[in-house]
Structures are given as C-alpha cells and as structure tokens.
Design a protein around this motif. Structure first.
Motif, PDB file in Angstrom:
ATOM      1  N   MET A  37       0.839  -1.205   0.000  1.00  0.00           N
ATOM      2  CA  MET A  37       0.000   0.000   0.000  1.00  0.00           C
ATOM      3  C   MET A  37       0.868   1.246   0.000  1.00  0.00           C
ATOM      4  N   PRO A  38       0.418   2.279  -0.703  1.00  0.00           N
ATOM      5  CA  PRO A  38       1.170   3.530  -0.646  1.00  0.00           C
ATOM      6  C   PRO A  38       1.060   4.165   0.736  1.00  0.00           C
ATOM      7  N   THR A  39       2.052   4.956   1.105  1.00  0.00           N
ATOM      8  CA  THR A  39       2.013   5.685   2.380  1.00  0.00           C
ATOM      9  C   THR A  39       2.250   7.160   2.056  1.00  0.00           C
ATOM     10  N   ASP A  40       2.408   7.967   3.083  1.00  0.00           N
ATOM     11  CA  ASP A  40       2.663   9.383   2.817  1.00  0.00           C
ATOM     12  C   ASP A  40       3.952   9.506   1.998  1.00  0.00           C
ATOM     13  N   PRO A  41       3.856  10.061   0.801  1.00  0.00           N
ATOM     14  CA  PRO A  41       5.039  10.125  -0.074  1.00  0.00           C
ATOM     15  C   PRO A  41       6.196  10.933   0.531  1.00  0.00           C
ATOM     16  N   ALA A  42       5.888  11.751   1.552  1.00  0.00           N
ATOM     17  CA  ALA A  42       6.965  12.537   2.183  1.00  0.00           C
ATOM     18  C   ALA A  42       7.945  11.643   2.950  1.00  0.00           C
ATOM     19  N   ARG A  43       7.488  10.433   3.307  1.00  0.00           N
ATOM     20  CA  ARG A  43       8.387   9.566   4.081  1.00  0.00           C
ATOM     21  C   ARG A  43       9.251   8.730   3.144  1.00  0.00           C
ATOM     22  N   VAL A  44      10.225   9.380   2.563  1.00  0.00           N
ATOM     23  CA  VAL A  44      11.098   8.657   1.642  1.00  0.00           C
ATOM     24  C   VAL A  44      12.051   7.769   2.426  1.00  0.00           C
ATOM     25  N   ARG A  45      12.686   8.375   3.426  1.00  0.00           N
ATOM     26  CA  ARG A  45      13.583   7.594   4.276  1.00  0.00           C
ATOM     27  C   ARG A  45      12.928   7.343   5.626  1.00  0.00           C
ATOM     28  N   ARG A  46      13.435   6.358   6.320  1.00  0.00           N
ATOM     29  CA  ARG A  46      12.876   5.948   7.601  1.00  0.00           C
ATOM     30  C   ARG A  46      12.784   7.117   8.589  1.00  0.00           C
ATOM     31  N   ASN A  47      13.752   8.020   8.580  1.00  0.00           N
ATOM     32  CA  ASN A  47      13.672   9.110   9.556  1.00  0.00           C
ATOM     33  C   ASN A  47      13.057  10.404   9.026  1.00  0.00           C
ATOM     34  N   ASP A  48      12.416  10.334   7.853  1.00  0.00           N
ATOM     35  CA  ASP A  48      11.593  11.467   7.411  1.00  0.00           C
ATOM     36  C   ASP A  48      10.258  11.389   8.144  1.00  0.00           C
ATOM     37  N   PRO A  49       9.836  12.481   8.801  1.00  0.00           N
ATOM     38  CA  PRO A  49       8.520  12.439   9.439  1.00  0.00           C
ATOM     39  C   PRO A  49       7.415  12.442   8.388  1.00  0.00           C
ATOM     40  N   GLY A  50       6.245  11.942   8.792  1.00  0.00           N
ATOM     41  CA  GLY A  50       5.124  11.889   7.848  1.00  0.00           C
ATOM     42  C   GLY A  50       3.878  12.530   8.428  1.00  0.00           C
ATOM     43  N   ASP A  51       2.821  12.497   7.638  1.00  0.00           N
ATOM     44  CA  ASP A  51       1.544  13.053   8.072  1.00  0.00           C
ATOM     45  C   ASP A  51       0.456  12.014   7.810  1.00  0.00           C
ATOM     46  N   PRO A  52      -0.112  11.467   8.882  1.00  0.00           N
ATOM     47  CA  PRO A  52      -1.115  10.399   8.698  1.00  0.00           C
ATOM     48  C   PRO A  52      -2.258  10.823   7.779  1.00  0.00           C
ATOM     49  N   GLU A  53      -2.590  12.103   7.795  1.00  0.00           N
ATOM     50  CA  GLU A  53      -3.709  12.558   6.962  1.00  0.00           C
ATOM     51  C   GLU A  53      -3.464  12.312   5.477  1.00  0.00           C
ATOM     52  N   ARG A  54      -2.208  12.117   5.108  1.00  0.00           N
ATOM     53  CA  ARG A  54      -1.930  11.868   3.686  1.00  0.00           C
ATOM     54  C   ARG A  54      -1.666  10.410   3.403  1.00  0.00           C
ATOM     55  N   CYS A  55      -2.071   9.560   4.320  1.00  0.00           N
ATOM     56  CA  CYS A  55      -1.681   8.159   4.192  1.00  0.00           C
ATOM     57  C   CYS A  55      -2.893   7.227   4.297  1.00  0.00           C
ATOM     58  N   PRO A  56      -3.102   6.374   3.309  1.00  0.00           N
ATOM     59  CA  PRO A  56      -4.243   5.437   3.357  1.00  0.00           C
ATOM     60  C   PRO A  56      -4.169   4.462   4.539  1.00  0.00           C
ATOM     61  N   VAL A  57      -2.948   4.194   5.005  1.00  0.00           N
ATOM     62  CA  VAL A  57      -2.823   3.267   6.133  1.00  0.00           C
ATOM     63  C   VAL A  57      -3.509   3.852   7.375  1.00  0.00           C
ATOM     64  N   TRP A  58      -3.388   5.156   7.504  1.00  0.00           N
ATOM     65  CA  TRP A  58      -4.042   5.825   8.634  1.00  0.00           C
ATOM     66  C   TRP A  58      -5.554   5.616   8.580  1.00  0.00           C
ATOM     67  N   GLN A  59      -6.147   5.637   7.383  1.00  0.00           N
ATOM     68  CA  GLN A  59      -7.581   5.381   7.234  1.00  0.00           C
ATOM     69  C   GLN A  59      -7.932   3.996   7.793  1.00  0.00           C
ATOM     70  N   PHE A  60      -7.038   3.063   7.593  1.00  0.00           N
ATOM     71  CA  PHE A  60      -7.262   1.723   8.157  1.00  0.00           C
ATOM     72  C   PHE A  60      -7.204   1.755   9.678  1.00  0.00           C
ATOM     73  N   HIS A  61      -6.268   2.539  10.207  1.00  0.00           N
ATOM     74  CA  HIS A  61      -6.214   2.670  11.670  1.00  0.00           C
ATOM     75  C   HIS A  61      -7.529   3.222  12.208  1.00  0.00           C
ATOM     76  N   LEU A  62      -8.130   4.144  11.464  1.00  0.00           N
ATOM     77  CA  LEU A  62      -9.382   4.728  11.939  1.00  0.00           C
ATOM     78  C   LEU A  62     -10.489   3.684  12.023  1.00  0.00           C
TER      79      LEU A  62
END
Ligand code: TRP
Ligand code: SF4
Length: 405
Positions: free
Chosen positions: A295-320
């Motif tokens: 599944m795609p995630t927030d495209p801003a998280r290219v590297r492991r230590n790049d912070p992300g934004d759940p609002e831009r991530c389909p995985v977060w929708q699953f968490h909801l």
C-alpha cells in the motif's frame, strides 16, 4: 404526512450478485444487517434480476455469484434462524407485481431517477437503452412493496429508489384503495373494536388530523397493530382512514440510511471493485499481507527518519477503522515524529484485518464444504418469502379487479 408501513417492524434489503464481497461491503452494509436481524423481522435477498439489467451479456455467472454471496452473508454472521435469506428470481411474484405496477407508473418518473442517467453515463460501453434497465427502480419498488416492508436499509445512492417506491405505493393506494362504501365499512370496523378502542382510535385520529399531532398518528397505528382480531381489509381501511380516503394496500416504506462506510480501499479511495483497491471478505491471509504491504504511504516519508503526516496516508484510514485509541495515538505521534517506520505501522492494521477475517473465513469454509446446507437455507428462505409475497399478491389482484372479492 405519509402512510407508514403496516408491518412496521419488517425490514427488507437486497444486493446485486456482482462477485465476491469485500471489506467495504462488510463495514458498509453487512454489519448493519447483523444489527438489524436481531431487532426486526428481516428479509435479505440476492437481487439477481437486477444484475441482469446491466449484465445481461455476461449472465453465465449469476447463479454461482448468488450462491457465493449468500455464503459471504452467512459467514459474516447473517443468521437464517433470524433472517430470511432468499433469491429474487425464486420468488416470481416479484415479477408479477413489477408488471402490474408498470401499468400505473409514468415513464417520466423512471427517466427522472438520478441513478438511471448516471449509470448510463458511467457505463458507456454497455447498451442500457433497454426496457428492463428503465424499469430498474420499479423492480426495486416491487421488491419492497411485495413484503410491505416498513424499513429499507440502503446507502445514500439508493434513497431516490425508496422515494419512487413511496410515490408508486401512494398512486396504487389512491387508484385501487378506493371503495364506494368506504365510510360505512370504516364505521363498522371502528365499532367492532369495542367502545374503548373505538374511542381511542377516533380521538387519536382527530388529534392527528386537526393538530397534525404525529405522536397521535403513531399511537393510532400501534393500536391497530395490536388488534390481532382485525381482518386484513379492515386494518387497511383503518390505516387509510387516518390520513386519506381509501385503504392502504401497499404501505409506504421508509429508508434506514446506512451510515456511509469509512472503509478505505488500498489506495485510500473508497473501497470498490471498480477501483481495483479491495480486500475480499474471505481473502487468504498471505494475500492480505502482500496487498497491504505494498500500500502507498505518505510520499513525504522517503527515508525511515523522514517524518510523515497520517492525513496523507491510506494506512491511517485503516487505523481509523481497525485500531483503538492508544494504537491510533501510537501511529499518529510515531508517524509525525518519525519514531516508527511504515512497516511496523502497517503491520498493526494487517494483523487487525486478518483477525477480523479469521472467523469469517472459517465459517465460509464450513458452508463451502456443505453445499446442501446452503441450498437448504436458501430454499427455506425462498419459501418463507414466497408465502409473504403471495399474501400481498392476493390482495393486489383483488384490489385491481383481476379476481373477484
Ligand atoms: N438496487 C440495490 C443496489 O444496487 C439492490 C436492490 C434491489 C435493493 N432491490 C432492492 C435494495 C430492494 C433494497 C431493497 O444496491
Ligand atoms: Fe502512513 Fe503509518 Fe507510514 Fe505514517 S507511519 S506514513 S501513517 S504507514
């Protein structure tokens, strides 16, 4: 104020057999049915004729799809001891009512149903210039009215179909509920209830008609429902007399709006077969893993230590949908601060999805292994549905003057 259903606690709903159900159906429709089946007298059916209105060129799979869909329902927890589960084409009275209602349905009403135009635009490769497709909403009206259902749980997209059902019922009752000696028969029926109930009925009716007191209307209806000794005809008359001048042969249903499913697809859009973003209700765990891991995630998280934004991530929708508050908090703050990686974040929801599916998959396997059991459930459901449908049809034929009264 319209006439509500006589059988106010009867619920009817159907689904077209368009292939295996997915988690969107489960969270959007089936879980609602599960709740309803313990509270109401439920009729759930496979709308196989409706599938033909759009898929007449590929009808070879309808029977198999219908059976598979029933297995999906049973696996999800629809209980044949509580709900009648049946197949539309096995209750041919639906077609008879559809035909009879077609005599009084203005073509313009059907042409104006929003889904009629929409579907024709959305499926440009299909020739939907057919008589059957124009009648889609009318066939649905017949499905509902033949059981005199009080409530029809549907999504937003189907509300217009319930509305036309109400209009058709009203037209039917106006045309065929009239009787020359209606007032006399009403009077006799009221008196036959005995002094006390007769007085309550008259008082309640007056309160409703003079002051629009909806509560009084409700009470009058339940008074009639509780009088089991009333004949069908008298009940129809007394219902009709509350707010009209004729019998109510086909009561108007209400829709029970199903809250729109929050179930996202793998890409974050609504889960839908046409988007190719589904997880099937009975999908094997390793396939679920595979699909969800990519599944795609927030495209801003290219590297492991790049912070992300759940609002831009389909995985977060699953968490909801799947996670409790503390897991959500963990995912959200971990994502924003790059304290967690996407792989572990995903794994939580993958586990939850698989856990939800496990009992469903195992029940489905049991039903798959016993085709006669499924067959028996469908036959039993069809025969109970048919009994109810035949009762209505007898009255409809009588009211329309096709058989003597
Ligand atoms: N049109 C409905 C759908 O596409 C299926 C359906 C057919 C239905 N007849 C019905 C739903 C009667 C509720 C009641 O989902
Ligand atoms: Fe999405 Fe979770 Fe990755 Fe954040 S950590 S981008 S919510 S998968």
């Amino acid at each position: 104020m319209s006439v509500l259903a006589l059988k106010r606690r009867r619920v009817l709903s159907g689904m077209r057999p368009t292939g295996r159900l997915h988690l969107g159906h489960y969270h959007g429709v089936l879980r609602n049915w599960l709740r309803l089946q313990s509270e109401y007298e439920c009729f759930f059916f496979v709308a196989d004729w409706h599938a033909l209105t759009t898929h007449y060129e590929e009808s070879g799979t309808i029977d198999a799809n219908s059976r598979e869909m029933v297995i999906d329902w049973l696996a999800a927890g629809i209980d044949p001891a509580k709900a009648r589960v049946f197949i539309q084409s096995r209750v041919p009275e639906h077609a008879e009512l559809h035909l009879l209602l077609s005599m009084i349905t203005p073509v313009g009403w059907l042409e104006r149903v929003p889904s009629y135009k929409e579907m024709r635009n959305n499926l440009p490769d299909k020739d939907l210039d057919t008589y059957g497709f124009l009648g889609y909403a009318l066939l649905q009206s017949a499905d509902i009215l033949i059981y005199r259902a009080g409530f029809v749980p549907v999504g937003e997209d189907q509300v217009a179909h319930i509305e036309i059902t109400r209009e058709i019922a009203r037209r039917f009752n106006t045309l065929f509920g009239r009787e020359r000696d209606f007032e006399d028969k009403v009077k006799a029926a009221i008196e036959a209830m005995g002094a006390e109930d007769a007085k309550s009925y008259r008082d309640l009716r007056r309160r409703y008609r003079e002051r629009g007191d909806a509560q009084a209307l409700e009470s009058a209806r339940s008074l009639l429902e509780d009088r089991e000794d009333l004949s069908v005809d008298d009940r129809e008359r007394l219902f009709g007399y509350l707010d009209g001048e004729g019998r109510v042969i086909l009561p108007e249903p209400d829709h029970l709006l199903t809250e729109a499913s929050k179930m996202p697809g793998l890409d974050g859009l609504k889960m839908s077969k046409s988007y190719g973003n589904t997880i099937e209700l009975r999908e094997e765990p390793d396939r679920v893993q595979k699909k969800m891991r990519t599944m795609p995630t927030d495209p801003a998280r290219v590297r492991r230590n790049d912070p992300g934004d759940p609002e831009r991530c389909p995985v977060w929708q699953f968490h909801l949908v799947y996670s409790d508050d503390s897991t959500r908090e963990w995912a959200k703050s971990g994502c924003l601060s790059a304290a967690i990686g996407c792989v572990e974040c995903k794994q939580r929801v993958i586990d939850a999805v698989i856990e939800e599916q496990t009992p469903i998959r195992s029940r489905a396997a049991e039903y798959e292994a016993q085709p006669e059991l499924v067959q028996g459930i469908i036959e039993e459901g069809c025969s109970l549905a048919r009994e109810a449908a035949c009762e209505t049809m007898e009255e409809v034929r009588r009211a329309m003057g096709l058989v003597g009264s």
